[in-house]
Write a protein that holds these residues in place. Sequence first.
Motif, mmCIF file in Angstrom:
data_model
loop_
_atom_site.group_PDB
_atom_site.id
_atom_site.type_symbol
_atom_site.label_atom_id
_atom_site.label_comp_id
_atom_site.label_asym_id
_atom_site.label_seq_id
_atom_site.Cartn_x
_atom_site.Cartn_y
_atom_site.Cartn_z
ATOM 1 N N SER A 1 -41.257 -33.902 23.129
ATOM 2 C CA SER A 1 -43.429 -33.711 22.695
ATOM 3 C C SER A 1 -43.420 -31.883 22.166
ATOM 4 O O SER A 1 -44.150 -31.730 21.935
ATOM 5 N N ASP B 1 -46.217 -32.418 19.875
ATOM 6 C CA ASP B 1 -46.448 -34.415 19.164
ATOM 7 C C ASP B 1 -46.647 -34.507 20.094
ATOM 8 O O ASP B 1 -46.692 -35.402 21.728
ATOM 9 N N ARG C 1 -46.884 -38.190 21.844
ATOM 10 C CA ARG C 1 -46.391 -38.099 23.056
ATOM 11 C C ARG C 1 -46.394 -38.098 24.100
ATOM 12 O O ARG C 1 -45.561 -39.092 25.363
#
Length: 399
Positions: free
Chosen positions: A207, A244, A247
């Motif tokens: 992430s 991200d 995630r």
Amino acid sequence: MIRSFVLFVLCLVAVPACGADQAGSPAERFLHDGEFAKGETALLLTLDANPRDDEARFGLGVIQFMRAVENLGKALYEYGTLSEKATEPFLRLPVPVNPNPSAISYKALGRVLDAFANDLRRAEATLAEVSDDHVKLKLRLAEITFDFTGRGDQRTTLLALITGLNGRRFDFQESNPDFRIHFDRGDVAWLRAYCHLLCSMVEGYRSVDEEAGFERRVSRIFPNIEPSVVKTEEVHWLRLNVVDTPRLRRMRMHLVRVCELNRETWISIRKETDDDFEWLPGPNQTDQLGLPLSNDRIDAWLRMMSELEGLLKGERLIASSLLEFLHREHEHGKGLNVKKLLDDPPADLLNWERIQKDGVDAKYLEAERDKPVFDVSVLFPVMQMFNDTFGFARAARLN
């Protein structure tokens, strides 16, 4: 996380397989021969013919799990991973030395971890379909075999793998040299929880952006590293940017399932009345590893899981008294909703300098009068449980 992964390999020992007591049952034969792809095909065909065969389904999930481990090992071998020098999760899986490794990059390592998580999700989805409360799978674990080189000339048995990680022989190697374990319904939930735990670790790592400084950080582990196109100054882990955000939500959901499946595991195990080569034993059963669990220890573990579940679901808050240690001017009585934070995080989620200066964004805070706070006291009995010679092993077996 590092400890969890080292014992993740030890906990491969916990994997059940389809088959009868005698040698030659389909899952055991494929596992011992290291023919995971053939075994997966064979058991899929078995389930096509008899969809209600939960013993075959359990064996299929196990073979898929083992394929995930072997695929990870093959990838690490390709890049010449020196696992004995690694402290990072997943990279400590022992693989043979590769004299001609490919060049690793930050993006290539990310793809390896994503592939591992995808393999785990497939195994978990198979295991999730097991519904027979009386399912029983019997397996001799010692000779499960991995081919990390992909050439068939340097195979590694599970027993050799875990003995190497442990640094010495286990007592069961004398009393139960085949490492026979008879797995049951509670172990289905246990293995599913482990799949979710490992997936959560991958999602958390992937992430954030750690490409800057990648070459320096992994130079002791990988002998051949592809130069990074990112030439910016290395960023400290306390200032990593989230790149991200979905995630982090997936990480949270995986951890929720870990908590839920831990509860399911022990409900099933505590109902058992037999004592049949148990992997996770109830208080009145014999533990093949010699690490019995009392009711008090199981209860302490489940209390912690319950508190963590409430935190991850947004039903409990991180107490304002703890947040005041991070930001002196934090408003007392306003707790942190971890679910909101992970589902919609700021880009600089881990920027502790910013948090110490400005505090936690108000949109993640809720009044403590409306929700209970996380009870940190549940952590102390669990930490005490693991504070002995075998604490490491106990922790891994409990997820």
